[in-house]
Design a protein around this motif. Structure first.
Motif, PDB file in Angstrom:
ATOM      1  N   ASN A  17      76.314 -58.307 -36.775  1.00 24.36           N
ATOM      2  CA  ASN A  17      76.891 -59.598 -36.423  1.00 24.36           C
ATOM      3  C   ASN A  17      77.203 -59.630 -34.915  1.00 24.36           C
ATOM      4  OD1 ASN A  17      78.257 -61.989 -36.385  1.00 24.36           O
ATOM      5  ND2 ASN A  17      79.697 -61.435 -38.000  1.00 24.36           N
ATOM      6  N   PRO A  18      76.704 -60.639 -34.150  1.00 23.15           N
ATOM      7  CA  PRO A  18      76.937 -60.677 -32.688  1.00 23.15           C
ATOM      8  C   PRO A  18      78.413 -60.617 -32.277  1.00 23.15           C
ATOM      9  CG  PRO A  18      75.202 -62.212 -33.263  1.00 23.15           C
ATOM     10  CD  PRO A  18      75.767 -61.700 -34.561  1.00 23.15           C
ATOM     11  N   PRO A  19      79.351 -61.327 -32.943  1.00 24.74           N
ATOM     12  CA  PRO A  19      80.749 -61.192 -32.517  1.00 24.74           C
ATOM     13  C   PRO A  19      81.294 -59.771 -32.704  1.00 24.74           C
ATOM     14  CG  PRO A  19      80.482 -63.197 -33.800  1.00 24.74           C
ATOM     15  CD  PRO A  19      79.198 -62.423 -33.914  1.00 24.74           C
ATOM     16  N   ILE A  20      80.902 -59.115 -33.777  1.00 29.57           N
ATOM     17  CA  ILE A  20      81.368 -57.745 -33.992  1.00 29.57           C
ATOM     18  C   ILE A  20      80.759 -56.813 -32.953  1.00 29.57           C
ATOM     19  CG2 ILE A  20      81.283 -55.779 -35.582  1.00 29.57           C
ATOM     20  CD1 ILE A  20      81.573 -57.814 -37.863  1.00 29.57           C
ATOM     21  N   LEU A  21      79.486 -56.981 -32.680  1.00 28.84           N
ATOM     22  CA  LEU A  21      78.823 -56.181 -31.659  1.00 28.84           C
ATOM     23  C   LEU A  21      79.466 -56.408 -30.296  1.00 28.84           C
ATOM     24  CD1 LEU A  21      76.507 -54.215 -31.103  1.00 28.84           C
ATOM     25  CD2 LEU A  21      75.042 -56.186 -30.709  1.00 28.84           C
ATOM     26  N   SER A  22      79.793 -57.645 -29.980  1.00 30.94           N
ATOM     27  CA  SER A  22      80.461 -57.958 -28.707  1.00 30.94           C
ATOM     28  C   SER A  22      81.829 -57.287 -28.637  1.00 30.94           C
ATOM     29  CB  SER A  22      80.611 -59.461 -28.536  1.00 30.94           C
ATOM     30  OG  SER A  22      79.359 -60.084 -28.480  1.00 30.94           O
ATOM     31  N   GLY A  23      82.577 -57.318 -29.726  1.00 33.73           N
ATOM     32  CA  GLY A  23      83.893 -56.672 -29.762  1.00 33.73           C
ATOM     33  C   GLY A  23      83.794 -55.176 -29.558  1.00 33.73           C
ATOM     34  N   ILE A  24      82.804 -54.558 -30.182  1.00 33.82           N
ATOM     35  CA  ILE A  24      82.597 -53.116 -30.013  1.00 33.82           C
ATOM     36  C   ILE A  24      82.224 -52.803 -28.569  1.00 33.82           C
ATOM     37  CG2 ILE A  24      81.071 -51.197 -30.643  1.00 33.82           C
ATOM     38  CD1 ILE A  24      80.997 -52.417 -33.491  1.00 33.82           C
ATOM     39  N   LEU A  25      81.356 -53.622 -27.987  1.00 33.98           N
ATOM     40  CA  LEU A  25      80.946 -53.417 -26.597  1.00 33.98           C
ATOM     41  C   LEU A  25      82.130 -53.537 -25.642  1.00 33.98           C
ATOM     42  CD1 LEU A  25      78.577 -52.911 -24.667  1.00 33.98           C
ATOM     43  CD2 LEU A  25      78.237 -55.373 -24.582  1.00 33.98           C
ATOM     44  N   VAL A  26      82.978 -54.544 -25.855  1.00 32.76           N
ATOM     45  CA  VAL A  26      84.157 -54.725 -25.001  1.00 32.76           C
ATOM     46  C   VAL A  26      85.094 -53.529 -25.142  1.00 32.76           C
ATOM     47  CG1 VAL A  26      86.270 -56.091 -24.740  1.00 32.76           C
ATOM     48  CG2 VAL A  26      84.063 -57.228 -24.861  1.00 32.76           C
ATOM     49  N   ALA A  27      85.331 -53.067 -26.362  1.00 30.53           N
ATOM     50  CA  ALA A  27      86.203 -51.906 -26.575  1.00 30.53           C
ATOM     51  C   ALA A  27      85.646 -50.669 -25.878  1.00 30.53           C
ATOM     52  CB  ALA A  27      86.378 -51.655 -28.068  1.00 30.53           C
ATOM     53  N   LEU A  28      84.348 -50.476 -25.948  1.00 32.54           N
ATOM     54  CA  LEU A  28      83.733 -49.332 -25.268  1.00 32.54           C
ATOM     55  C   LEU A  28      83.875 -49.437 -23.749  1.00 32.54           C
ATOM     56  CD1 LEU A  28      80.464 -48.794 -27.346  1.00 32.54           C
ATOM     57  CD2 LEU A  28      82.409 -47.242 -27.157  1.00 32.54           C
ATOM     58  N   ILE A  29      83.620 -50.625 -23.218  1.00 33.61           N
ATOM     59  CA  ILE A  29      83.730 -50.811 -21.764  1.00 33.61           C
ATOM     60  C   ILE A  29      85.163 -50.583 -21.311  1.00 33.61           C
ATOM     61  CG2 ILE A  29      83.611 -52.532 -19.912  1.00 33.61           C
ATOM     62  CD1 ILE A  29      81.141 -53.689 -21.377  1.00 33.61           C
ATOM     63  N   TRP A  30      86.135 -51.170 -22.012  1.00 34.44           N
ATOM     64  CA  TRP A  30      87.529 -51.010 -21.609  1.00 34.44           C
ATOM     65  C   TRP A  30      88.016 -49.577 -21.801  1.00 34.44           C
ATOM     66  CZ3 TRP A  30      91.115 -55.641 -23.197  1.00 34.44           C
ATOM     67  CH2 TRP A  30      90.785 -56.745 -22.433  1.00 34.44           C
ATOM     68  N   GLY A  31      87.474 -48.881 -22.775  1.00 29.72           N
ATOM     69  CA  GLY A  31      87.882 -47.502 -22.997  1.00 29.72           C
ATOM     70  C   GLY A  31      87.255 -46.530 -22.015  1.00 29.72           C
ATOM     71  N   ILE A  32      86.030 -46.801 -21.603  1.00 31.50           N
ATOM     72  CA  ILE A  32      85.312 -45.898 -20.704  1.00 31.50           C
ATOM     73  C   ILE A  32      85.683 -46.146 -19.243  1.00 31.50           C
ATOM     74  CG2 ILE A  32      82.997 -45.336 -19.847  1.00 31.50           C
ATOM     75  CD1 ILE A  32      81.993 -45.812 -22.701  1.00 31.50           C
ATOM     76  N   GLN A  33      86.022 -47.379 -18.899  1.00 33.78           N
ATOM     77  CA  GLN A  33      86.248 -47.747 -17.497  1.00 33.78           C
ATOM     78  C   GLN A  33      87.321 -46.893 -16.812  1.00 33.78           C
ATOM     79  OE1 GLN A  33      89.026 -49.957 -16.289  1.00 33.78           O
ATOM     80  NE2 GLN A  33      88.237 -49.889 -14.220  1.00 33.78           N
ATOM     81  N   PRO A  34      88.495 -46.642 -17.411  1.00 31.92           N
ATOM     82  CA  PRO A  34      89.476 -45.804 -16.715  1.00 31.92           C
ATOM     83  C   PRO A  34      88.999 -44.367 -16.512  1.00 31.92           C
ATOM     84  CG  PRO A  34      90.515 -46.981 -18.529  1.00 31.92           C
ATOM     85  CD  PRO A  34      89.044 -47.194 -18.648  1.00 31.92           C
TER      86      PRO A  34
END
Length: 150
Positions: free
Chosen positions: A2-19
Motif C-alpha cells: 500500500n503506497p501510504p504504508i510504504l511512504s510511512g516506512i520510508l519516512v521512519a527510515l529517513i528520520w531514523g537514519i538521518q541523525p
C-alpha cells in the motif's frame, strides 16, 4: 504494498537514519552548514519538477508570505539547530528529539504565526514534552557517557 504504508516506512527510515549519518559526517569533518546545504540542495532539486508543475508564482498554492515564514522557521534554521545538536549529543538523542520537536514547532508556528486554531490534544503535547524531559534528564544524569558539551 500500500503506497501510504510504504511512504510511512520510508519516512521512519529517513528520520531514523538521518541523525546517525549526520553524526558520522561531523566525525569526518562536516559542519552543520555543510549538512544543511546538502539536505536542502538535494531535496530542492528533487522537488523542483513538482514545484514547477504546481506553480512557482503562488509558491505552489501556499502563497509567498506563508512560504517565506515556513522557510525561515522550519527550514534551514530549524535544521541547523537540530543537526548541529547531534554534534554534542549521541545520535540516539537526535533520533528522538527531532521527531518530537517537529510537531511541537509545527503546532506553535500554526497557532502563533498563522493564527490557526486547530484542535490540539493536550495529552499528545504533554507526552511529547515528557519524552523530551526524560531524554534530557538521561543526558544530564549520564553525563559521563555523553560527549563533552552535550
Amino acid at each position: 504494498m500500500n503506497p501510504p504504508i510504504l511512504s510511512g516506512i520510508l519516512v521512519a527510515l529517513i528520520w531514523g537514519i538521518q541523525p546517525v549519518i549526520s553524526r558520522y559526517g561531523y566525525q569526518q569533518g562536516l559542519t552543520p552548514y555543510d549538512a544543511t546545504l546538502v539536505r536542502y540542495l538535494t531535496s530542492g532539486l528533487l522537488m523542483l519538477p513538482y514545484a514547477w508543475r504546481r506553480g512557482l508564482i503562488g509558491a505552489c498554492g501556499v502563497g509567498w508570505r506563508r512560504g517565506l515564514v515556513l522557510f525561515l522557521l522550519s527550514g534551514p534554521l530549524f535544521s541547523l539547530l537540530l543537526i548541529g545538536g547531534v554534534n554534542y549529543a549521541p545520535a540516539s538523542h537526535g533520533a528522538l528529539i527531532h521527531p518530537a520537536l517537529t510537531p511541537l514547532f509545527g503546532m506553535a508556528i500554526s497557532r502563533f504565526v498563522f493564527r490557526q486554531h486547530e484542535r490540539i490534544s493536550p495529552w499528545g503535547v504533554l507526552l511529547l514534552l515528557a519524552g523530551l524531559v526524560l531524554v534530557g534528564l538521561n543526558g544530564i544524569l549520564a553525563s559521563g557517557l555523553a560527549p563533552a558539551g552535550a
